[in-house]
Design a protein around this motif. Structure first.
Motif, PDB file in Angstrom:
ATOM      1  N   LEU A 213      24.550  27.077  16.960  1.00 45.66           N
ATOM      2  CA  LEU A 213      26.011  26.971  17.105  1.00 45.66           C
ATOM      3  C   LEU A 213      26.405  26.914  18.576  1.00 45.66           C
ATOM      4  O   LEU A 213      27.370  26.241  18.944  1.00 45.66           O
ATOM      5  CB  LEU A 213      26.703  28.162  16.423  1.00 45.66           C
ATOM      6  N   ARG A 214      25.640  27.600  19.400  1.00 41.18           N
ATOM      7  CA  ARG A 214      25.997  27.643  20.829  1.00 41.18           C
ATOM      8  C   ARG A 214      25.491  26.436  21.594  1.00 41.18           C
ATOM      9  O   ARG A 214      26.057  26.071  22.616  1.00 41.18           O
ATOM     10  CB  ARG A 214      25.429  28.924  21.453  1.00 41.18           C
ATOM     11  N   GLU A 215      24.385  25.818  21.112  1.00 40.39           N
ATOM     12  CA  GLU A 215      23.736  24.786  21.930  1.00 40.39           C
ATOM     13  C   GLU A 215      23.683  23.400  21.306  1.00 40.39           C
ATOM     14  O   GLU A 215      23.561  22.409  22.008  1.00 40.39           O
ATOM     15  CB  GLU A 215      22.286  25.227  22.237  1.00 40.39           C
ATOM     16  N   PHE A 216      23.765  23.322  19.977  1.00 40.71           N
ATOM     17  CA  PHE A 216      23.550  22.044  19.289  1.00 40.71           C
ATOM     18  C   PHE A 216      24.841  21.232  19.269  1.00 40.71           C
ATOM     19  O   PHE A 216      25.916  21.792  19.094  1.00 40.71           O
ATOM     20  CB  PHE A 216      23.132  22.360  17.855  1.00 40.71           C
ATOM     21  N   PRO A 217      24.762  19.895  19.417  1.00 40.31           N
ATOM     22  CA  PRO A 217      25.994  19.101  19.277  1.00 40.31           C
ATOM     23  C   PRO A 217      26.522  19.187  17.840  1.00 40.31           C
ATOM     24  O   PRO A 217      25.736  19.211  16.903  1.00 40.31           O
ATOM     25  CB  PRO A 217      25.548  17.668  19.585  1.00 40.31           C
ATOM     26  N   LYS A 218      27.832  19.268  17.722  1.00 37.40           N
ATOM     27  CA  LYS A 218      28.444  19.367  16.388  1.00 37.40           C
ATOM     28  C   LYS A 218      29.548  18.323  16.311  1.00 37.40           C
ATOM     29  O   LYS A 218      30.248  18.097  17.293  1.00 37.40           O
ATOM     30  CB  LYS A 218      29.010  20.783  16.216  1.00 37.40           C
ATOM     31  N   VAL A 219      29.678  17.683  15.149  1.00 39.80           N
ATOM     32  CA  VAL A 219      30.690  16.622  15.026  1.00 39.80           C
ATOM     33  C   VAL A 219      31.805  17.052  14.084  1.00 39.80           C
ATOM     34  O   VAL A 219      31.616  17.925  13.232  1.00 39.80           O
ATOM     35  CB  VAL A 219      30.078  15.294  14.513  1.00 39.80           C
ATOM     36  N   VAL A 220      32.955  16.410  14.265  1.00 38.04           N
ATOM     37  CA  VAL A 220      34.068  16.615  13.339  1.00 38.04           C
ATOM     38  C   VAL A 220      34.786  15.292  13.151  1.00 38.04           C
ATOM     39  O   VAL A 220      34.906  14.499  14.097  1.00 38.04           O
ATOM     40  CB  VAL A 220      35.026  17.727  13.850  1.00 38.04           C
ATOM     41  N   GLY A 221      35.218  15.041  11.918  1.00 36.71           N
ATOM     42  CA  GLY A 221      35.983  13.826  11.631  1.00 36.71           C
ATOM     43  C   GLY A 221      37.123  14.170  10.695  1.00 36.71           C
ATOM     44  O   GLY A 221      36.949  14.932   9.735  1.00 36.71           O
ATOM     45  N   GLY A 222      38.296  13.629  10.974  1.00 37.67           N
ATOM     46  CA  GLY A 222      39.460  13.957  10.150  1.00 37.67           C
ATOM     47  C   GLY A 222      39.665  12.956   9.032  1.00 37.67           C
ATOM     48  O   GLY A 222      39.212  11.807   9.106  1.00 37.67           O
ATOM     49  N   VAL A 223      40.380  13.397   8.004  1.00 41.20           N
ATOM     50  CA  VAL A 223      40.776  12.484   6.933  1.00 41.20           C
ATOM     51  C   VAL A 223      41.802  11.496   7.488  1.00 41.20           C
ATOM     52  O   VAL A 223      41.924  10.372   7.010  1.00 41.20           O
ATOM     53  CB  VAL A 223      41.312  13.315   5.734  1.00 41.20           C
ATOM     54  N   ASP A 224      42.553  11.911   8.512  1.00 38.54           N
ATOM     55  CA  ASP A 224      43.385  10.981   9.283  1.00 38.54           C
ATOM     56  C   ASP A 224      43.233  11.341  10.769  1.00 38.54           C
ATOM     57  O   ASP A 224      42.589  12.345  11.110  1.00 38.54           O
ATOM     58  CB  ASP A 224      44.858  11.032   8.830  1.00 38.54           C
ATOM     59  N   ILE A 225      43.784  10.524  11.644  1.00 34.74           N
ATOM     60  CA  ILE A 225      43.597  10.699  13.091  1.00 34.74           C
ATOM     61  C   ILE A 225      44.087  12.077  13.553  1.00 34.74           C
ATOM     62  O   ILE A 225      43.403  12.788  14.302  1.00 34.74           O
ATOM     63  CB  ILE A 225      44.387   9.603  13.875  1.00 34.74           C
ATOM     64  N   GLU A 226      45.267  12.466  13.062  1.00 37.27           N
ATOM     65  CA  GLU A 226      45.856  13.744  13.495  1.00 37.27           C
ATOM     66  C   GLU A 226      44.958  14.912  13.076  1.00 37.27           C
ATOM     67  O   GLU A 226      44.773  15.871  13.829  1.00 37.27           O
ATOM     68  CB  GLU A 226      47.262  13.940  12.881  1.00 37.27           C
ATOM     69  N   SER A 227      44.391  14.824  11.889  1.00 40.60           N
ATOM     70  CA  SER A 227      43.536  15.916  11.401  1.00 40.60           C
ATOM     71  C   SER A 227      42.287  16.048  12.268  1.00 40.60           C
ATOM     72  O   SER A 227      41.855  17.157  12.600  1.00 40.60           O
ATOM     73  CB  SER A 227      43.102  15.661   9.954  1.00 40.60           C
ATOM     74  N   GLY A 228      41.696  14.891  12.625  1.00 39.76           N
ATOM     75  CA  GLY A 228      40.495  14.919  13.460  1.00 39.76           C
ATOM     76  C   GLY A 228      40.799  15.552  14.804  1.00 39.76           C
ATOM     77  O   GLY A 228      40.036  16.397  15.302  1.00 39.76           O
TER      78      GLY A 228
END
Ligand SMILES: NC(=O)c1ccc[n+]([C@@H]2O[C@H](COP(=O)([O-])OP(=O)(O)OC[C@H]3O[C@@H](n4cnc5c(N)ncnc54)[C@H](O)[C@@H]3O)[C@@H](O)[C@H]2O)c1
Length: 390
Positions: free
Chosen positions: A167-182
């Protein structure tokens, strides 16, 4: 205003995340249906002692900055909800959304305007934008398209045992259901995850995690197949692998198969989706790898029987010790363990099979309906992690 964060599901994935968020100065409400687990956390006791660094976090924050509860209502003051509950597959390899639906309906009932919901459980592509959205909208009466709440997917990429450092070192991604959410999810996560990246959609984020698992399953399937070929041709697979691997060649290690909640499950998400869309030829390699890996217990069973024949005893009296029954070394977890499946397969064949695992006490082994033996007392030992017979 500082975000008030709820983590739904305090298991091997959710609890380390909740601990890390609390460590970053947030008030965290952990919701888990297991009330015994919640009580332990609130006493500062870590229910997952094998997770490096977690005991310190739970001791420091359990019952203080991190309060665990089985009551969803206790999280109604939160404005961010992160959900990490399991998604199992049924006997036909189809995902069973029952647990997730209960969790999201629980969140939906306490969701307020402008709240953010993030799913971390690995799911088939489009789950966040379809099922999850529907459950939340149905229970809350809020509308995502009207901008009344935010919804995103951020696949959890930990590995039990080293989750805190991941959690401290690994890259993590996030994607939203819409642009604002992301964008909103990125803003929240950047406060406690140092290496965050926003991708274009929740569907891409879901796919990222699945294909990582598929890569490993296919690669292990390849290693298992090459091991069998090398063995038939009297070639030392390990010697060959050492020199074959380089910057562009990463042949994994062979095994008794692939176990646990993750890698053996994720390829089915894609295989089943392609079957549903009648694109059967699109996922042939994924299906074949699953089958190759699951069939490895038959290969090892045959080798073990051949080894038994060298012992001067009737076959059914040879004491066989399967050493290591967890799905991988160092994790006390038996879900889809191929080592355990191998031991049971040999027992079904009428052989005298015992098990030994340094993570399990003798009584725990007996409770599993297995026979315990110290390796020194067996006629021979199959070390299921090293794949050697001693
Ligand atoms: N453990 C890992 O190494 C790992 C790695 C990668 C991804 N994951 C992902 O994390 C997900 C969860 O896995 P895990 O290992 O944490 O599982 P787990 O079984 O250790 O924990 C799940 C927790 O969720 C709780 N729960 C079940 N239903 C609930 C509900 N309705 N509301 C609140 N809590 C509920 C359970 O009581 C349990 O404590 C997996 O499905 C997978 O997608 C886990």
């Amino acid at each position: 205003m500082k975000d008030n964060i709820a983590v739904i599901g305090l298991g091997k994935a959710g609890l380390p995340l909740a601990g890390v968020i609390a460590e970053n100065g947030f008030e965290v409400t952990g919701v888990d249906i297991d009330s015994g687990r919640c009580e332990a956390i609130n006493r500062g006791e870590n229910p997952i002692p094998e997770e490096a660094g977690l005991s310190e976090l739970i001791k420091r924050h359990g019952g203080k900055r991190l309060v665990a509860t089985s009551d969803y209502g206790a999280a109604s003051g939160c404005n961010v909800f992160i959900v990490i509950v399991p998604l199992f597959i049924d006997e036909f390899q189809n995902p069973d959304f029952g647990i997730m639906e209960r969790a999201f309906r629980g969140v939906g009932r306490i969701l307020a305007k402008q709240d953010l919901v993030v799913l971390e459980t690995t799911v088939p592509p489009a789950t966040t934008e379809t099922r999850v959205r529907q459950w939340l909208e149905a229970e809350s009466g809020l509308s995502l398209s009207a901008g009344e709440f935010y919804l995103a997917h951020s696949p959890e990429r930990i590995m039990t045992g080293v989750s805190i450092s991941r959690l401290r070192e690994f890259p993590k991604v996030v994607g939203g259901v819409d642009i604002e959410s992301g964008a909103r999810a990125l803003e929240v996560y950047e406060q406690f995850i140092p290496d965050m990246h926003q991708v274009s959609s929740a569907r891409v984020a879901e796919f990222i995690k699945i294909i990582e698992g598929c890569y490993r399953d296919v690669n292990i399937g390849l290693a298992n197949e090459l091991l069998k070929i090398a063995d038939t041709l009297e070639i030392d697979f390990y010697e060959a692998r050492e020199y074959a691997n380089h910057e562009y060649c990463h042949i994994h290690l062979p095994s008794t198969g692939v176990g646990g909640h993750c890698i053996p499950v994720y390829p089915w998400f894609l295989v089943k989706e392609m079957e549903r869309l009648e694109k059967f030829s699109h996922s042939r390699l994924l299906r074949a790898s699953r089958e190759v890996n699951d069939e490895m217990i038959g290969y090892w069973a045959e080798k073990i029987v051949t080894r038994c024949m060298r012992v001067e005893k009737p076959l059914n009296e040879v004491k066989i010790c399967v050493k290591g029954i967890t799905f991988r070394s160092g994790v006390k977890e038996l879900y889809h363990s191929r080592n355990l499946a191998l031991a049971k397969f040999l027992m079904e064949k009428g052989l005298d099979v015992y098990v030994y695992d340094e993570m399990f006490a003798e009584e725990e082994i007996l409770e599993l309906g297995l026979k315990f033996i110290e390796p020194v007392d067996a006629d021979f030992v199959f070390d299921s992690f090293q794949l050697v017979m001693i």
